[in-house]
Write a protein that holds these residues in place. Structure first.
Motif: not given
Length: 383
Positions: A144, A190-193, A195-196
């Motif tokens: 992450k 990590a899922k945020r990556w 989304v980014i």
């Protein structure tokens, strides 16, 4: 001597995943049959013979690769990575040719009777090296973290940019992207990556579109998806003929070797029928039932790969199986979507079914890796 060879061959068969081999072999035999129908108007059996020969080589390679411990193989990941890069760079030499697709995506070796598509080989090297990288990062670092994601992004970026810059083949480049996303997701990035990445990619695509940095022909292919009447005699020609072929087959089809467009050699008939639009040939000659059979057969192969991934004991083995499944999923969805006129034409063939010697051989090699992994998940006394 013959007895020892027979015992060795029987031992190889016992250790291979025969169910996966049967599914892949069945799909490929069906593909040879459909290629035979799609090329009948050419009055030559050369393409059928090439496809059949690739199938035989593929089966032998499947059995051979099944015996290889991929865990030991990826210890030489640096060499595997360099092999992938080397095949891409060969496209920039005089060996690299257009191949009639508009992209410099083929190699023409003077000592080979057929052309080689490097992307098919690089997909395997990419999966192996990425699986090794993900397993190492998960064990030694945090997946992450910014550093880990940056390392993964650089690996992917080198392959993606280098291949697309030299070949111009966006279809195969997108396969690398989908494999990368699926393997990273399963590994636990990590899922945020994601989304980014999606937001950043969408913004970049918008900027390139508005500033006319995207090839006009490629833009037209996207625009025809929203207006099928935009350029029927130009960019939309292939997919318009594809829809007519699929619609003409109805439920049971017009009969094998009897498709109106498939068997025609006129200019108005279905183009690229033995490669990109083989699914349309199936729809016209075997109908909706034939299409459903094809989808079910390919889905069974993908499901088998996913099932092997679920029962692996090593993380790296799981990532490899996921990468192989992702490769198949993306190509199946894109190819069928192209034929149904819901996705742009990006030159991706239907795995195991479309004509392509390099594709068949490398697909069986990839399936052989999954077979070998499945063997190693068994208890020692069952091996």
């Amino acid at each position: 001597m013959l007895r020892r060879i027979r015992e060795l061959f029987n031992d190889v068969l016992r250790q291979a995943d025969l169910l996966l081999l049967a599914l892949c072999g069945g799909a490929s035999l069906f593909g040879v049959l459909m290629v035979s129908s799609a090329t009948r108007y050419m009055h030559t059996n050369r393409l059928v013979l090439v496809q059949a020969a690739a199938l035989v080589i593929g089966v032998l390679l499947y059995l051979l690769v099944s015996q290889i411990d991929v865990g030991e193989l990826v210890k030489y990941w640096k060499w595997i990575f360099l092999v992938g890069i080397g095949f891409i760079l060969l496209l920039a030499t005089p060996l690299g040719i257009d191949g009639g697709t508009g992209n410099r995506a083929w190699l023409d070796f003077p000592f080979l009777p057929v052309k080689v598509q490097p992307a098919e080989i690089v997909k395997i090297t990419f999966i192996l090296v990425l699986a090794k990288q993900l397993a190492w990062l998960k064990e030694n670092r945090d997946l992450k973290s910014v550093t880990s994601v940056a390392m993964l992004a650089v690996h992917f970026g080198v392959i993606f940019v280098l291949y697309y810059k030299i070949s111009g083949d966006m279809g195969s480049a997108l396969v690398f992207l989908f494999i990368f996303a699926c393997m990273c997701f399963v590994a636990g990035v990590a899922k945020r990556w994601f989304v980014i990445g999606i937001l950043g990619g969408s913004f970049a695509f918008y900027v390139l579109w508005e500033t006319d940095k995207i090839n006009p022909y490629m833009k037209e292919r996207f625009m025809t998806l929203f207006d099928h009447d935009l350029d029927i005699r130009g960019v939309g020609w292939q997919q318009t003929r594809s829809l007519l072929a699929l619609g003409g087959g109805k439920l049971t089809g017009q009969g094998l070797f009897h498709g109106t467009q498939t068997q025609a050699k006129d200019a108005w008939s279905l183009p690229a029928r033995h490669t990109d639009f083989i699914f349309s040939v199936i729809g016209e000659e075997l109908g909706m039932l034939g299409c459903l059979f094809t989808i079910a057969l390919l889905a069974a192969i993908i499901f088998r790969c996913v099932l092997i991934a679920r029962h692996t004991q090593q993380k790296m083995d799981m990532y490899i199986c996921v990468g192989v499944a992702a490769m198949l999923i993306f190509q199946v969805i894109c190819n069928i979507g192209m034929c149904l006129f819901v996705m742009p034409v990006i030159g991706l063939t239907l795995p195991f079914v479309s004509y392509g010697g390099t594709s068949i051989v490398t697909l069986f090699a990839a399936m052989g890796m999954a077979s070998g992994i499945q063997k190693r998940t068994r208890p020692e006394w069952l091996r």
